[in-house]
Design an enzyme around this catalytic site. Structure first.
Site, PDB file in Angstrom:
ATOM      1  N   CYS A  92      26.692   9.029  55.505  1.00  0.00           N
ATOM      2  CA  CYS A  92      27.842   9.210  56.393  1.00  0.00           C
ATOM      3  C   CYS A  92      28.682   7.937  56.341  1.00  0.00           C
ATOM      4  O   CYS A  92      28.125   6.833  56.354  1.00  0.00           O
ATOM      5  CB  CYS A  92      27.330   9.440  57.821  1.00  0.00           C
ATOM      6  N   HIS A 134      27.816  18.928  58.038  1.00  0.00           N
ATOM      7  CA  HIS A 134      27.816  17.536  58.501  1.00  0.00           C
ATOM      8  C   HIS A 134      29.124  17.217  59.237  1.00  0.00           C
ATOM      9  O   HIS A 134      29.114  16.628  60.321  1.00  0.00           O
ATOM     10  CB  HIS A 134      27.632  16.611  57.283  1.00  0.00           C
ATOM     11  N   GLU A 135      30.255  17.618  58.645  1.00  0.00           N
ATOM     12  CA  GLU A 135      31.558  17.271  59.226  1.00  0.00           C
ATOM     13  C   GLU A 135      31.820  18.046  60.520  1.00  0.00           C
ATOM     14  O   GLU A 135      32.345  17.483  61.480  1.00  0.00           O
ATOM     15  CB  GLU A 135      32.687  17.508  58.212  1.00  0.00           C
ATOM     16  N   HIS A 138      30.263  16.474  63.420  1.00  0.00           N
ATOM     17  CA  HIS A 138      30.997  15.323  63.969  1.00  0.00           C
ATOM     18  C   HIS A 138      31.939  15.746  65.102  1.00  0.00           C
ATOM     19  O   HIS A 138      32.174  14.991  66.037  1.00  0.00           O
ATOM     20  CB  HIS A 138      31.850  14.662  62.877  1.00  0.00           C
TER      21      HIS A 138
HETATM   22 ZN   LIG Z   1      29.540  11.625  58.778  1.00  0.00          ZN
END
Ligand SMILES: [Zn+2]
Length: 184
Positions: A92, A134-135, A138
């Site tokens: 990340c 993953h994004e 966030h």
């Molecule tokens: Zn990340």
């Protein structure tokens, strides 16, 4: 604009949906793409530049010349995910040099809006599917360290401690960008 690193509080905020397109959103996406390429990332979420809105940029090839792999995603959602799980290493941009195995769905179907306000849908698997998951995490203030297995957590302990110390040090020197929402 700069990438905020763990443990900056902006990374834990729940991002708000974007309700209208604007020049500011376009500029934000452009700036994020630039940062993502500069740091050779595959994706970047707005909370990583301390902007609390549901906006992502991605390029699964990490190559700015390959525009066909470049995506801007406004208000993205995962509409379907495979039951099959893949446990693989990821990193990340808010945790430089830290990599650990994270379990993710092998395949996802996502929907998002582009900068023209058009809805698009995409089904992908393996690495691109991992980047999407993953994004999107966030945007809800969820970080990959939250999803690491026990071994990953143990192996990351030292690095996390170091990020925390560096953060405190930068804060002392007032190098941390303020956690203020930009005007959108
Ligand atoms: Zn990340």
């Amino acid at each position: 604009m700069q990438i905020v690193k763990y443990p900056h509080p902006a990374l834990r905020n729940k991002a708000e949906p974007i309700t209208a397109l604007s020049k500011e959103i376009e500029l934000l996406a452009g700036g994020m793409l630039e940062l993502m390429y500069k740091h050779e990332g595959l994706g970047l979420a707005a909370p990583q530049v301390a902007a609390p809105v549901r906006l992502l940029v991605m390029n699964f090839s990490a190559d700015p010349a390959k525009k066909e792999h470049e995506f801007v995603a406004i208000n993205p959602v995962i509409v379907d995910a495979s039951k099959q799980i893949i446990d693989d290493r990821e990193g990340c941009l808010s945790f430089p040099e830290l990599y650990a195995k994270v379990r993710r769905a092998k395949r996802v179907k996502v929907q998002a809006y582009n900068l023209k306000g058009e809805l698009y849908e995409m089904t992908c698997e393996d690495l691109p599917a991992r980047v999407w998951q993953h994004e999107i995490d966030h945007l809800d203030g969820t970080l990959f360290i939250d999803k690491m297995g026990l071994v990953g957590r143990m192996n990351s302990k030292k690095a996390l401690k170091q990020f925390e110390e560096e953060y405190l040090e930068a804060q002392r020197k007032s190098e941390i960008p303020p956690d203020l929402p930009p005007k959108l």
